[in-house]
Design a protein around this motif. Structure first.
Motif, PDB file in Angstrom:
ATOM      1  N   GLU A   1      74.966  50.244 -14.797  1.00 46.21           N
ATOM      2  CA  GLU A   1      74.922  49.576 -16.394  1.00 46.21           C
ATOM      3  C   GLU A   1      73.866  50.525 -16.948  1.00 46.21           C
ATOM      4  O   GLU A   1      73.800  50.784 -17.995  1.00 46.21           O
ATOM      5  N   TYR A   2      72.680  50.542 -16.096  1.00 47.89           N
ATOM      6  CA  TYR A   2      71.343  50.889 -16.817  1.00 47.89           C
ATOM      7  C   TYR A   2      70.854  52.383 -16.402  1.00 47.89           C
ATOM      8  O   TYR A   2      70.170  53.273 -16.895  1.00 47.89           O
ATOM      9  N   GLY A   3      71.252  52.716 -15.239  1.00 45.47           N
ATOM     10  CA  GLY A   3      70.784  54.046 -14.490  1.00 45.47           C
ATOM     11  C   GLY A   3      69.495  54.128 -13.822  1.00 45.47           C
ATOM     12  O   GLY A   3      68.886  52.934 -13.943  1.00 45.47           O
ATOM     13  N   ALA A   4      69.205  54.996 -13.129  1.00 44.82           N
ATOM     14  CA  ALA A   4      67.922  54.724 -12.360  1.00 44.82           C
ATOM     15  C   ALA A   4      66.750  55.011 -13.154  1.00 44.82           C
ATOM     16  O   ALA A   4      65.588  54.649 -12.513  1.00 44.82           O
ATOM     17  N   ASP A   5      66.876  55.593 -14.403  1.00 42.76           N
ATOM     18  CA  ASP A   5      65.720  55.670 -14.955  1.00 42.76           C
ATOM     19  C   ASP A   5      65.096  54.236 -15.502  1.00 42.76           C
ATOM     20  O   ASP A   5      63.972  54.230 -15.955  1.00 42.76           O
ATOM     21  N   LYS A   6      65.837  53.311 -15.502  1.00 43.43           N
ATOM     22  CA  LYS A   6      65.442  52.074 -15.898  1.00 43.43           C
ATOM     23  C   LYS A   6      64.854  51.038 -14.874  1.00 43.43           C
ATOM     24  O   LYS A   6      64.442  49.970 -15.044  1.00 43.43           O
ATOM     25  N   LEU A   7      64.809  51.532 -13.787  1.00 50.23           N
ATOM     26  CA  LEU A   7      64.329  50.808 -12.685  1.00 50.23           C
ATOM     27  C   LEU A   7      62.910  50.723 -12.648  1.00 50.23           C
ATOM     28  O   LEU A   7      62.290  49.316 -12.206  1.00 50.23           O
ATOM     29  N   PRO A   8      61.904  51.468 -13.248  1.00 46.44           N
ATOM     30  CA  PRO A   8      60.629  50.946 -13.330  1.00 46.44           C
ATOM     31  C   PRO A   8      60.254  49.604 -14.056  1.00 46.44           C
ATOM     32  O   PRO A   8      59.361  48.905 -14.018  1.00 46.44           O
TER      33      PRO A   8
ATOM     34  N   GLU B   1      71.040  41.812  -3.192  1.00 52.84           N
ATOM     35  CA  GLU B   1      70.306  42.854  -3.538  1.00 52.84           C
ATOM     36  C   GLU B   1      71.294  44.239  -3.641  1.00 52.84           C
ATOM     37  O   GLU B   1      71.267  45.044  -4.740  1.00 52.84           O
ATOM     38  N   VAL B   2      72.180  44.212  -2.559  1.00 48.63           N
ATOM     39  CA  VAL B   2      73.317  45.360  -2.614  1.00 48.63           C
ATOM     40  C   VAL B   2      73.942  45.453  -4.016  1.00 48.63           C
ATOM     41  O   VAL B   2      74.161  46.281  -4.686  1.00 48.63           O
ATOM     42  N   SER B   3      74.536  44.169  -4.311  1.00 44.08           N
ATOM     43  CA  SER B   3      75.608  44.045  -5.541  1.00 44.08           C
ATOM     44  C   SER B   3      74.704  44.166  -6.676  1.00 44.08           C
ATOM     45  O   SER B   3      75.162  44.966  -7.731  1.00 44.08           O
ATOM     46  N   SER B   4      73.591  43.516  -6.939  1.00 41.98           N
ATOM     47  CA  SER B   4      72.658  43.965  -8.067  1.00 41.98           C
ATOM     48  C   SER B   4      72.264  45.382  -8.328  1.00 41.98           C
ATOM     49  O   SER B   4      72.188  45.565  -9.188  1.00 41.98           O
ATOM     50  N   ALA B   5      71.899  45.798  -7.128  1.00 44.06           N
ATOM     51  CA  ALA B   5      71.451  47.309  -7.348  1.00 44.06           C
ATOM     52  C   ALA B   5      72.425  48.093  -7.895  1.00 44.06           C
ATOM     53  O   ALA B   5      72.588  49.097  -8.476  1.00 44.06           O
ATOM     54  N   ALA B   6      73.653  47.854  -7.221  1.00 43.16           N
ATOM     55  CA  ALA B   6      75.022  48.630  -7.463  1.00 43.16           C
ATOM     56  C   ALA B   6      75.372  48.547  -9.097  1.00 43.16           C
ATOM     57  O   ALA B   6      75.652  49.453  -9.998  1.00 43.16           O
ATOM     58  N   LEU B   7      75.360  47.120  -9.654  1.00 47.04           N
ATOM     59  CA  LEU B   7      75.655  46.763 -10.819  1.00 47.04           C
ATOM     60  C   LEU B   7      74.559  47.396 -11.911  1.00 47.04           C
ATOM     61  O   LEU B   7      74.685  47.814 -12.955  1.00 47.04           O
ATOM     62  N   PHE B   8      73.343  47.399 -11.371  1.00 47.73           N
ATOM     63  CA  PHE B   8      72.179  47.699 -12.264  1.00 47.73           C
ATOM     64  C   PHE B   8      72.242  49.203 -12.618  1.00 47.73           C
ATOM     65  O   PHE B   8      72.170  49.617 -13.539  1.00 47.73           O
ATOM     66  N   LEU B   9      72.497  50.055 -11.531  1.00 53.79           N
ATOM     67  CA  LEU B   9      72.693  51.504 -11.710  1.00 53.79           C
ATOM     68  C   LEU B   9      73.660  51.864 -12.444  1.00 53.79           C
ATOM     69  O   LEU B   9      73.706  52.823 -13.146  1.00 53.79           O
TER      70      LEU B   9
END
Length: 179
Positions: free
Chosen positions: A58-65, A48-56
């Protein structure tokens, strides 16, 4: 000679069981379930921690939805697969198979992150998979506890078993720097 199940545990262990409101015969199963749940939760929290850091990154917080929308679809699909597997295989095999299938994509994620072209979709898939395996882990825990314990035993043991998540929070937090 007495078997392991009929042997009376040492006095210190009986005191621990008394404090934890456990019967002697529940102790072994409860400990194994606690260890299983704790180890699975540690792995999930690392992911979770690793994927959240990589996701944010790469994509930023606006793609979380998007992740939450897709994870709902994947969650329903995986729940259906879980139910379907129970029709094909004995429940004990399904529980082990689901635990193995939860960890299998991690090796594919490692390969995908190593190839520049595959990295962005791999990061998205990692975050999506992390959301899904959290639900699968909880489902597996509930089904497994239901199979191993009767209702009276579950009332005593499940709070102890589910506290493995709290222990996993602590252990994963202290060991995260290793990753």
């Amino acid at each position: 000679m007495q078997s392991d199940l009929t042997r009376t545990p040492p006095a210190w262990l009986q005191k621990i069981f008394s404090v934890l409101n456990l019967r002697t015969e529940d102790g072994h199963r409860t400990l194994l379930m606690f260890i299983f749940y704790t180890l699975m939760s540690i792995g999930i929290m690392w992911l979770e921690v690793s994927s959240a850091a990589l996701f944010l990154e790469e994509y930023g917080a606006d793609k979380l939805p998007l992740i939450y929308l897709f994870s709902a679809v994947v969650g329903v699909s995986l729940g259906s697969i879980y139910s379907w597997l129970q029709q094909l295989l004995p429940l004990r095999q399904v529980i082990v198979l689901i635990a193995l299938l939860m960890t299998l994509p991690i090796f594919l994620f490692r390969i995908g992150l190593g190839v520049a072209v595959w990295a962005p979709p791999t990061i998205f898939a990692m975050r999506l998979w992390m959301e899904s395996i959290t639900n699968l882990n909880e489902l597996n825990l509930a089904v497994l506890a239901n199979q191993l314990f009767n209702i009276r035993e579950i009332k005593r043991t499940f709070p102890l078993i589910s506290s493995g998540n709290l222990v996993a929070d602590i252990l994963s937090g202290f060991t995260l720097f290793i990753l």
